[in-house]
Design a protein around this motif. Structure first.
Motif, PDB file in Angstrom:
ATOM      1  N   ARG A  18      22.655  68.802  79.321  1.00 25.23           N
ATOM      2  CA  ARG A  18      22.425  69.713  80.103  1.00 25.23           C
ATOM      3  C   ARG A  18      20.925  69.933  80.180  1.00 25.23           C
ATOM      4  NH1 ARG A  18      23.588  76.324  80.109  1.00 25.23           N
ATOM      5  NH2 ARG A  18      22.871  76.587  82.224  1.00 25.23           N
ATOM      6  N   SER A  19      19.970  69.907  78.879  1.00 26.16           N
ATOM      7  CA  SER A  19      18.821  69.887  78.894  1.00 26.16           C
ATOM      8  C   SER A  19      18.012  68.883  79.569  1.00 26.16           C
ATOM      9  CB  SER A  19      18.076  70.167  77.316  1.00 26.16           C
ATOM     10  OG  SER A  19      18.941  71.282  76.853  1.00 26.16           O
ATOM     11  N   THR A  20      18.633  67.559  79.158  1.00 28.13           N
ATOM     12  CA  THR A  20      17.930  66.227  79.981  1.00 28.13           C
ATOM     13  C   THR A  20      18.069  66.533  81.499  1.00 28.13           C
ATOM     14  OG1 THR A  20      18.708  65.009  78.134  1.00 28.13           O
ATOM     15  CG2 THR A  20      18.340  63.922  80.362  1.00 28.13           C
ATOM     16  N   ASN A  21      19.105  67.065  81.986  1.00 22.49           N
ATOM     17  CA  ASN A  21      19.366  67.168  83.407  1.00 22.49           C
ATOM     18  C   ASN A  21      18.077  68.038  84.138  1.00 22.49           C
ATOM     19  OD1 ASN A  21      21.433  65.343  83.715  1.00 22.49           O
ATOM     20  ND2 ASN A  21      22.942  66.824  83.570  1.00 22.49           N
ATOM     21  N   ILE A  22      18.110  69.254  83.185  1.00 19.25           N
ATOM     22  CA  ILE A  22      17.103  70.430  83.598  1.00 19.25           C
ATOM     23  C   ILE A  22      15.980  69.727  83.490  1.00 19.25           C
ATOM     24  CG2 ILE A  22      16.026  72.329  83.030  1.00 19.25           C
ATOM     25  CD1 ILE A  22      18.706  73.342  81.605  1.00 19.25           C
ATOM     26  N   LEU A  23      15.458  68.825  82.774  1.00 15.88           N
ATOM     27  CA  LEU A  23      13.990  68.326  82.585  1.00 15.88           C
ATOM     28  C   LEU A  23      13.649  67.545  83.715  1.00 15.88           C
ATOM     29  CD1 LEU A  23      13.773  68.286  78.685  1.00 15.88           C
ATOM     30  CD2 LEU A  23      12.346  69.838  80.195  1.00 15.88           C
ATOM     31  N   GLU A  24      14.793  66.322  83.979  1.00 18.44           N
ATOM     32  CA  GLU A  24      14.619  65.270  84.898  1.00 18.44           C
ATOM     33  C   GLU A  24      14.574  65.750  86.183  1.00 18.44           C
ATOM     34  OE1 GLU A  24      17.627  62.505  84.041  1.00 18.44           O
ATOM     35  OE2 GLU A  24      16.317  61.330  82.869  1.00 18.44           O
ATOM     36  N   ARG A  25      14.935  66.924  86.531  1.00 14.50           N
ATOM     37  CA  ARG A  25      14.911  67.424  87.991  1.00 14.50           C
ATOM     38  C   ARG A  25      13.828  68.151  88.108  1.00 14.50           C
ATOM     39  NH1 ARG A  25      20.237  71.232  87.981  1.00 14.50           N
ATOM     40  NH2 ARG A  25      19.957  70.864  85.729  1.00 14.50           N
ATOM     41  N   LEU A  26      12.729  68.208  87.260  1.00 15.21           N
ATOM     42  CA  LEU A  26      11.335  68.842  87.543  1.00 15.21           C
ATOM     43  C   LEU A  26      10.436  67.749  88.324  1.00 15.21           C
ATOM     44  CD1 LEU A  26      10.671  70.558  83.994  1.00 15.21           C
ATOM     45  CD2 LEU A  26      10.924  71.627  86.311  1.00 15.21           C
ATOM     46  N   ASP A  27       9.759  67.987  89.239  1.00 17.75           N
ATOM     47  CA  ASP A  27       9.074  67.359  89.830  1.00 17.75           C
ATOM     48  C   ASP A  27       7.944  66.546  89.018  1.00 17.75           C
ATOM     49  OD1 ASP A  27       7.772  65.878  92.172  1.00 17.75           O
ATOM     50  OD2 ASP A  27       6.128  67.650  92.629  1.00 17.75           O
ATOM     51  N   GLY A  28       7.702  65.457  89.001  1.00 26.31           N
ATOM     52  CA  GLY A  28       6.669  64.824  87.894  1.00 26.31           C
ATOM     53  C   GLY A  28       7.409  64.324  86.624  1.00 26.31           C
ATOM     54  N   VAL A  29       8.660  64.408  86.428  1.00 25.86           N
ATOM     55  CA  VAL A  29       9.165  64.009  85.320  1.00 25.86           C
ATOM     56  C   VAL A  29       9.886  62.664  85.590  1.00 25.86           C
ATOM     57  CG1 VAL A  29      10.933  64.459  83.629  1.00 25.86           C
ATOM     58  CG2 VAL A  29       9.477  66.374  84.215  1.00 25.86           C
ATOM     59  N   GLN A  30       9.330  61.908  84.938  1.00 25.52           N
ATOM     60  CA  GLN A  30       9.966  60.335  85.323  1.00 25.52           C
ATOM     61  C   GLN A  30      11.295  60.044  84.459  1.00 25.52           C
ATOM     62  OE1 GLN A  30       7.126  57.101  84.820  1.00 25.52           O
ATOM     63  NE2 GLN A  30       8.558  55.730  85.608  1.00 25.52           N
ATOM     64  N   GLU A  31      11.020  60.570  83.240  1.00 27.49           N
ATOM     65  CA  GLU A  31      12.105  60.132  82.120  1.00 27.49           C
ATOM     66  C   GLU A  31      12.366  61.216  81.293  1.00 27.49           C
ATOM     67  OE1 GLU A  31      14.023  56.695  79.334  1.00 27.49           O
ATOM     68  OE2 GLU A  31      12.307  56.428  80.126  1.00 27.49           O
ATOM     69  N   ALA A  32      13.430  61.789  80.808  1.00 23.95           N
ATOM     70  CA  ALA A  32      13.736  62.654  79.582  1.00 23.95           C
ATOM     71  C   ALA A  32      14.757  62.356  78.831  1.00 23.95           C
ATOM     72  CB  ALA A  32      13.952  64.147  80.321  1.00 23.95           C
ATOM     73  N   LYS A  33      14.856  62.448  77.668  1.00 25.04           N
ATOM     74  CA  LYS A  33      15.823  62.310  76.750  1.00 25.04           C
ATOM     75  C   LYS A  33      15.776  63.340  75.716  1.00 25.04           C
ATOM     76  CE  LYS A  33      17.802  58.623  73.535  1.00 25.04           C
ATOM     77  NZ  LYS A  33      19.078  59.077  73.876  1.00 25.04           N
ATOM     78  N   VAL A  34      16.926  63.943  75.442  1.00 26.52           N
ATOM     79  CA  VAL A  34      17.344  65.277  74.664  1.00 26.52           C
ATOM     80  C   VAL A  34      18.148  64.632  73.785  1.00 26.52           C
ATOM     81  CG1 VAL A  34      17.694  67.391  74.400  1.00 26.52           C
ATOM     82  CG2 VAL A  34      16.438  66.816  76.472  1.00 26.52           C
ATOM     83  N   THR A  35      18.081  64.747  72.390  1.00 26.23           N
ATOM     84  CA  THR A  35      18.839  64.315  71.291  1.00 26.23           C
ATOM     85  C   THR A  35      19.323  65.623  70.710  1.00 26.23           C
ATOM     86  OG1 THR A  35      17.635  62.103  71.250  1.00 26.23           O
ATOM     87  CG2 THR A  35      19.085  62.609  69.405  1.00 26.23           C
ATOM     88  N   GLU A  73      20.897  65.363  67.404  1.00 23.47           N
ATOM     89  CA  GLU A  73      20.702  65.351  66.318  1.00 23.47           C
ATOM     90  C   GLU A  73      19.684  65.904  65.724  1.00 23.47           C
ATOM     91  OE1 GLU A  73      21.835  62.634  68.577  1.00 23.47           O
ATOM     92  OE2 GLU A  73      24.019  62.834  67.784  1.00 23.47           O
ATOM     93  N   ASP A  74      18.627  65.648  66.275  1.00 21.85           N
ATOM     94  CA  ASP A  74      17.387  66.098  65.944  1.00 21.85           C
ATOM     95  C   ASP A  74      16.726  66.991  66.638  1.00 21.85           C
ATOM     96  OD1 ASP A  74      16.594  64.417  68.108  1.00 21.85           O
ATOM     97  OD2 ASP A  74      15.344  63.386  66.840  1.00 21.85           O
ATOM     98  N   LYS A  75      17.484  67.487  67.494  1.00 23.13           N
ATOM     99  CA  LYS A  75      17.049  68.681  68.545  1.00 23.13           C
ATOM    100  C   LYS A  75      15.674  68.456  69.085  1.00 23.13           C
ATOM    101  CE  LYS A  75      20.244  71.833  66.193  1.00 23.13           C
ATOM    102  NZ  LYS A  75      20.952  73.085  66.260  1.00 23.13           N
ATOM    103  N   SER A  76      15.577  67.339  69.567  1.00 20.77           N
ATOM    104  CA  SER A  76      14.163  67.114  70.328  1.00 20.77           C
ATOM    105  C   SER A  76      14.442  66.611  71.568  1.00 20.77           C
ATOM    106  CB  SER A  76      13.545  65.862  69.311  1.00 20.77           C
ATOM    107  OG  SER A  76      14.298  64.693  69.809  1.00 20.77           O
ATOM    108  N   ALA A  77      13.086  66.634  72.364  1.00 21.22           N
ATOM    109  CA  ALA A  77      13.080  66.134  73.863  1.00 21.22           C
ATOM    110  C   ALA A  77      11.844  65.218  73.863  1.00 21.22           C
ATOM    111  CB  ALA A  77      12.870  67.392  74.707  1.00 21.22           C
ATOM    112  N   LYS A  78      12.015  64.097  74.348  1.00 23.73           N
ATOM    113  CA  LYS A  78      11.068  63.184  74.658  1.00 23.73           C
ATOM    114  C   LYS A  78      10.981  63.066  76.221  1.00 23.73           C
ATOM    115  CE  LYS A  78      11.782  61.012  70.439  1.00 23.73           C
ATOM    116  NZ  LYS A  78      12.264  59.624  69.462  1.00 23.73           N
ATOM    117  N   VAL A  79       9.944  63.327  76.845  1.00 20.65           N
ATOM    118  CA  VAL A  79       9.576  63.266  78.133  1.00 20.65           C
ATOM    119  C   VAL A  79       8.577  62.571  78.510  1.00 20.65           C
ATOM    120  CG1 VAL A  79       9.381  64.772  79.964  1.00 20.65           C
ATOM    121  CG2 VAL A  79      10.502  65.809  77.993  1.00 20.65           C
ATOM    122  N   GLU A  80       8.601  61.839  79.478  1.00 13.49           N
ATOM    123  CA  GLU A  80       7.475  61.013  80.270  1.00 13.49           C
ATOM    124  C   GLU A  80       7.252  61.582  81.643  1.00 13.49           C
ATOM    125  OE1 GLU A  80       6.221  56.609  81.476  1.00 13.49           O
ATOM    126  OE2 GLU A  80       7.764  56.749  80.266  1.00 13.49           O
TER     127      GLU A  80
END
Length: 69
Positions: A19-36, A38-45
């Motif tokens: 769900r968090s990945t989808n939220i981030l990827e819908r933002l204008d300007g976000v090319q890629e988002a990966k939320v994990t 296991e380590d509760k982290s988000a990596k966003v380009e």
């Protein structure tokens, strides 16, 4: 493009991460988002001319998640 890694401490399951990945990827300007879960982290380009960490944080807060650098 910039890359940013931050934590989302209140992820409770893989569904929350998806769900968090989808939220981030819908933002204008976000090319890629990966939320994990296991380590509760988000990596966003993203394009910093179109969005920012604050905008990502606000989008996640609307879904009752917190984001911390």
């Amino acid at each position: 493009m910039e890359k940013l890694t931050f934590t989302i401490p209140d992820l409770h399951c893989e569904g929350c991460a998806e769900r968090s990945t989808n939220i981030l990827e819908r933002l204008d300007g976000v090319q890629e988002a990966k939320v994990t879960f296991e380590d509760k982290s988000a990596k966003v380009e993203f394009d910093s001319d179109k969005t920012s960490f604050d905008e990502m944080k606000q989008a996640l807060e609307k879904a009752n998640y917190t984001a911390e650098k």
